[in-house]
Enzyme design. Structure first.
Site, short mmCIF file in Angstrom:
data_model
loop_
_atom_site.label_atom_id
_atom_site.label_comp_id
_atom_site.label_asym_id
_atom_site.label_seq_id
_atom_site.Cartn_x
_atom_site.Cartn_y
_atom_site.Cartn_z
N PRO A 70 8.92 -50.63 -4.24
CA PRO A 70 8.36 -50.65 -2.89
C PRO A 70 7.47 -51.86 -2.66
O PRO A 70 6.73 -52.28 -3.54
CB PRO A 70 7.55 -49.35 -2.83
N TRP A 77 -7.34 -48.36 -8.75
CA TRP A 77 -8.50 -48.94 -9.44
C TRP A 77 -9.78 -48.26 -8.95
O TRP A 77 -10.02 -48.10 -7.75
CB TRP A 77 -8.57 -50.44 -9.16
N ASP A 101 0.05 -47.61 -8.51
CA ASP A 101 -0.36 -48.65 -9.45
C ASP A 101 -1.58 -48.17 -10.23
O ASP A 101 -2.60 -47.79 -9.65
CB ASP A 101 -0.69 -49.94 -8.70
N TYR A 106 -8.14 -48.09 -16.10
CA TYR A 106 -8.56 -47.32 -14.93
C TYR A 106 -8.94 -45.88 -15.32
O TYR A 106 -9.52 -45.16 -14.52
CB TYR A 106 -7.46 -47.26 -13.87
N LYS A 303 -6.13 -50.32 -1.99
CA LYS A 303 -6.79 -49.06 -2.36
C LYS A 303 -7.78 -48.65 -1.30
O LYS A 303 -8.49 -49.50 -0.75
CB LYS A 303 -7.51 -49.21 -3.70
N GLN A 312 -3.02 -45.82 7.49
CA GLN A 312 -2.88 -47.00 8.33
C GLN A 312 -2.39 -48.22 7.55
O GLN A 312 -1.62 -49.03 8.07
CB GLN A 312 -4.23 -47.33 9.00
#
Length: 332
Positions: A70, A77, A101, A106, A303, A312
């Site tokens: 995609p 993160w 991701d 993380y 993020k 959005q």
């Protein structure tokens, strides 16, 4: 008698016409369904009516043989803990995101696995509907090298990652940053090649690699990096131009991170010129920054903790004029 015969003939005629009409409608429906599934499918999903509403309209980018990624994903993160991860992934999946991701550093692999166990079945999604990118770090990047996956013991590290995510394969496996020595960098890349060849990594790549690192890989590798995930936004467009040129020339796809900036105050989101461009398109500053990157052929992984912002950020179905692209590129 004649009237009875005429009535029977009329009923037969009406029945025939209705049957023909329904048959035609059914055929039309099947053709339309096949077209929709063909246009929106990933890995050849079947058009059984159950998956259509769950398919994402996000553009797919070919990064390797038989691997589509995609164009826009959700970056995790600094999102840590079961509940925060559940909430953001719930919002992301419901908004149409299919790329997640993450990275070892993380510290959210297990939380992601736990959330997806619930979220995917609820949405009639399965593992192959989701694209997972993760990154294995250098030994100096982790606090507990004996427990946390890292490049010092790369093969066991990747196996741990698979276990933490509770998956049989990783869609895109990256080296999070270049190891310090040439020998370490070579061993790290050969480790990723191993998992690419076994199918446990569908695509492989690097993150934060510069041109000399990529040139070095080209001298010994069996497989080139499919992706280089790099810091890229208008603030660094000029300084990263040589790297972008190299990656484009050698068909290494670029994923841009920190597309919206992260400084305080945020020079990008507070930029008056970028805001003005957004007003022309009736789009937010965030939209403009993300579209500026994707319109160059890059993928992005913004993020946000806000469900509304998550929703959005994925709406990038517009095109910037070349003059606006150039203006943004030369702002800083």
């Amino acid at each position: 008698m004649v009237l009875v015969m005429q009535a029977k003939m009329w009923r037969l005629y009406v029945t025939f016409r209705l049957f023909s009409l329904f048959s035609l409608f059914g055929l039309f429906s099947l053709v339309t369904c096949e077209e929709v599934c063909h246009k929106n499918s990933n890995e050849g999903e079947q058009c059984d009516g159950s998956n259509k509403i769950h398919q994402s309209a996000v553009k797919m980018v070919k990064i390797a043989e038989d691997v589509l990624m995609p164009e826009i994903g959700y970056g995790t993160w600094k999102v840590v803990g079961d509940e925060p991860i559940y909430k953001v992934l719930e919002a992301a999946l419901d908004s149409g995101y299919r790329l997640i991701d993450t990275a070892v550093v993380y510290s959210n692999h297990r939380s992601i696995a736990k959330a997806l166990k619930t979220l995917l079945p609820e949405r009639k999604l399965v593992r192959k509907d989701i694209f997972i990118t993760t990154k294995i770090p250098t030994v100096t990047s982790v606090r507990n090298p004996e427990e946390e996956p890292n490049l010092r013991d790369c093969k066991n590290g990747v196996k741990k990652i698979l276990s933490e995510l509770e998956v049989e394969y990783i869609d895109l496996l990256l080296i999070h940053s270049p190891p310090s020595s040439e020998e370490e960098r070579k061993e790290a890349w050969q480790c990723l090649e191993h998992f690419y060849e076994t199918g446990e990594a569908k695509a492989i790549g690097v993150s934060n690699y510069q041109v000399p690192h990529l040139e070095e890989i080209s001298q010994f590798s069996k497989h080139k990096p499919h992706v280089n995930q790099i810091l890229y936004n208008p603030l660094v467009a000029t300084s990263q131009s040589a790297l972008v040129e190299y990656c484009n020339k050698h068909k290494i796809h670029i994923t841009a991170y920190t597309s919206l900036g992260n400084s305080t105050p945020n020079r990008l989101l507070n930029s008056a010129p970028i805001y003005a461009i957004g007003q022309k398109y009736k789009k937010s500053t965030a939209h403009i920054l993300l579209r500026w990157a994707t319109q160059q052929g890059f993928s992005v992984i913004p993020k946000s903790l806000s469900p509304d912002h998550i929703k959005q950020n994925i709406k990038l179905e517009f095109k910037l004029k070349k003059s606006d692209m150039n203006k943004i590129s030369n702002l800083f």
